[in-house]
Design an enzyme around this catalytic site. Sequence first.
Site, mmCIF file in Angstrom:
data_model
loop_
_atom_site.group_PDB
_atom_site.id
_atom_site.type_symbol
_atom_site.label_atom_id
_atom_site.label_comp_id
_atom_site.label_asym_id
_atom_site.label_seq_id
_atom_site.Cartn_x
_atom_site.Cartn_y
_atom_site.Cartn_z
ATOM 1 N N LYS A 17 0.845 -1.201 0.000
ATOM 2 C CA LYS A 17 0.000 0.000 0.000
ATOM 3 C C LYS A 17 0.879 1.249 0.000
ATOM 4 O O LYS A 17 1.844 1.337 0.770
ATOM 5 C CB LYS A 17 -0.916 0.013 1.235
ATOM 6 C CG LYS A 17 -2.046 -1.007 1.160
ATOM 7 C CD LYS A 17 -2.904 -0.952 2.406
ATOM 8 C CE LYS A 17 -3.882 -2.103 2.446
ATOM 9 N NZ LYS A 17 -5.175 -1.823 1.864
ATOM 10 N N HIS A 27 -0.616 -8.213 9.035
ATOM 11 C CA HIS A 27 -0.710 -6.805 8.633
ATOM 12 C C HIS A 27 -0.361 -5.841 9.781
ATOM 13 O O HIS A 27 0.420 -4.905 9.601
ATOM 14 C CB HIS A 27 -2.111 -6.478 8.119
ATOM 15 C CG HIS A 27 -2.582 -7.373 7.015
ATOM 16 N ND1 HIS A 27 -1.738 -7.862 6.051
ATOM 17 C CD2 HIS A 27 -3.798 -7.868 6.706
ATOM 18 C CE1 HIS A 27 -2.429 -8.610 5.199
ATOM 19 N NE2 HIS A 27 -3.681 -8.633 5.583
HETATM 20 C C1 BG6 Z 1 -6.905 -9.673 4.339
HETATM 21 C C2 BG6 Z 1 -7.716 -10.318 5.416
HETATM 22 O O1 BG6 Z 1 -5.575 -10.124 4.394
HETATM 23 O O2 BG6 Z 1 -6.919 -8.256 4.520
HETATM 24 C C3 BG6 Z 1 -9.136 -9.792 5.397
HETATM 25 O O3 BG6 Z 1 -7.748 -11.719 5.202
HETATM 26 C C4 BG6 Z 1 -9.154 -8.276 5.476
HETATM 27 O O4 BG6 Z 1 -9.904 -10.335 6.472
HETATM 28 C C5 BG6 Z 1 -8.219 -7.690 4.433
HETATM 29 O O5 BG6 Z 1 -10.493 -7.842 5.250
HETATM 30 C C6 BG6 Z 1 -8.088 -6.193 4.637
HETATM 31 O O6 BG6 Z 1 -7.383 -5.634 3.556
HETATM 32 P P1 BG6 Z 1 -7.644 -4.144 3.076
HETATM 33 O O7 BG6 Z 1 -6.658 -3.953 1.988
HETATM 34 O O8 BG6 Z 1 -9.070 -4.099 2.623
HETATM 35 O O9 BG6 Z 1 -7.419 -3.279 4.268
#
Ligand code: BG6
Length: 484
Positions: A182, A240
């Site tokens: 990102k 994350h």
């Molecule tokens: C994914 C998860 O890795 O990331 C999901 O498995 C989550 O549960 C998603 O919704 C969130 O990603 P972003 O890019 O929408 O913040």
Amino acid sequence: MVSRVIPVENFDLIIFGGTGDLARRKILPGLYRRFCAGQMPEKARIIGAARSEMDNDAYRDFVRVAVTEFGGKTASEANVLEEFLQRLHYVPIDARGDGGWADLAKLVRKDVVRAYYFSVGPGLFGDLAARLTKHGLADDTVRIVVEKPFGRDLASAKALNQALAEHFDESQVYRIDHYLGKETVQNLMAVRFGNMLFEPLWNSQYVDHIQITVAETVGVAGRGGYYDKSGAMRDMVQNHLMQLLCLIAMEPPSKFEPDAVRDEKLKVIRALDPVDHHHIVRGQYADGPDGHSYRDDAENLRSFTESFIAMRLNISNWRWAGTPFYLRTGKRLKARSSEITVVFKDAPHSIFGAEEGRHRNMLSIRLQPNEGMTLDVTIKEPGPGGMRLLDVPLDMSFADALGPDAEDVPDAYERLIMDVIRGNQTLFMRGDEVEAAWAWTDPVIAEWEARNDVPKPYEPGSAGPEDAMMLMHRDDRRWREIKT
Ligand code: BG6
Ligand code: NDP
């Protein structure tokens, strides 16, 4: 400002799982956008591979639909799309059998960059690696891209690393955490290490605490089978949020290069203290106005899996000892909002009297949506009658600051795939990083499993369970509001 498109070499990108959901929604539309941006050399090709029987034309039809649905505004340029589709090929293949592999071996060129994207369940990683070797498709120049989840605990992550290491060197393996792709997540590094302003204050002497919030409005409907076995800790925190924590807490790497950055991230994970269960709040969304609870969405009416987690962490090193990090993430919260907030300490002495003492500078970095930064500074409240202080935001949104260029930035998958083609591993997780993250996560999960911990219910559309607020209030702090 002119956006720079860095050319890449000719390549064959082979997508195992080329008919799956991830390929359809993210990988193929992302590649199309790179094609439109002029970043796909003339002889670059994309080869889909999965068990479904189809020929090139049928696969191109499949991709045309996917790109039209998920390609964004560029998808409407029909002639460009048709040109892109000519770059696509398809080979039916079974990762668990030998059928189709000879055809793939005939198709893949040896004189271009070769990248194999394992967009299949992790149960197939070992099979794919072994068959690539067996059919002469692997050598020490190919690159392997693997998706999350990279294991569900330390033992399974080690087994996956081991299975890949039997066939590939670590320098060939690209483990995706799409948060690292990102734009705003990378901007964390630019803000920290490109400015003189912040870094001298970036330590426990000046920082009271740091908050990391990744709030989502979506629930788990449609993917409950996977999610109910994972929960927020495995699905979001171990990967994350841990990556965000690393980028915000790590020491300055000597260079923006793969091992320099990954070494520093690894040190942060290794310096994390075990978390006391009093410093964790697990939540599960209850019935909302639509009558759907987590348990309905997960199709498991007895589920104790958490869809929300908040925790207080300590990093035991010179920079951060004494500065807590508060992390929270959850589904079906009041807004989609990901933000990191650095809350600085009070000034050591208030010349304006004790009642004007508590004014804290806060730097908030908004990762999504409305990407930007806010710095709260203290000023004089206008008007006569003495010196009263007021906190006001210096607010910068990337859209305003960068104009149309801010809209054209590649999404996470586009950027990461192009980094694979360029051979740049900086934004990918190294095997030891993933293992260290699981080594920290495993005991936390083991403890709540041993205690049969029951997650606290919370209202959909709220900021999570009340106990998450208390986690902060107990420390005389408060979460920054999740703004709708
Ligand atoms: C994914 C998860 O890795 O990331 C999901 O498995 C989550 O549960 C998603 O919704 C969130 O990603 P972003 O890019 O929408 O913040
Ligand atoms: P899907 O179930 O939608 O797709 C799986 C793909 O694998 C299909 O193309 C399937 O095609 C193929 N496949 C299954 N078995 C075999 C086999 N034996 N040999 C060859 N191909 C096979 O999964 P997703 O696309 O959702 O996920 C893929 C990976 O990406 C997973 O690891 C997932 O965890 C990860 N991921 C997915 C995200 C998403 O948003 N979807 C987000 C983040 C990670 P066929 O049946 O024709 O063989």
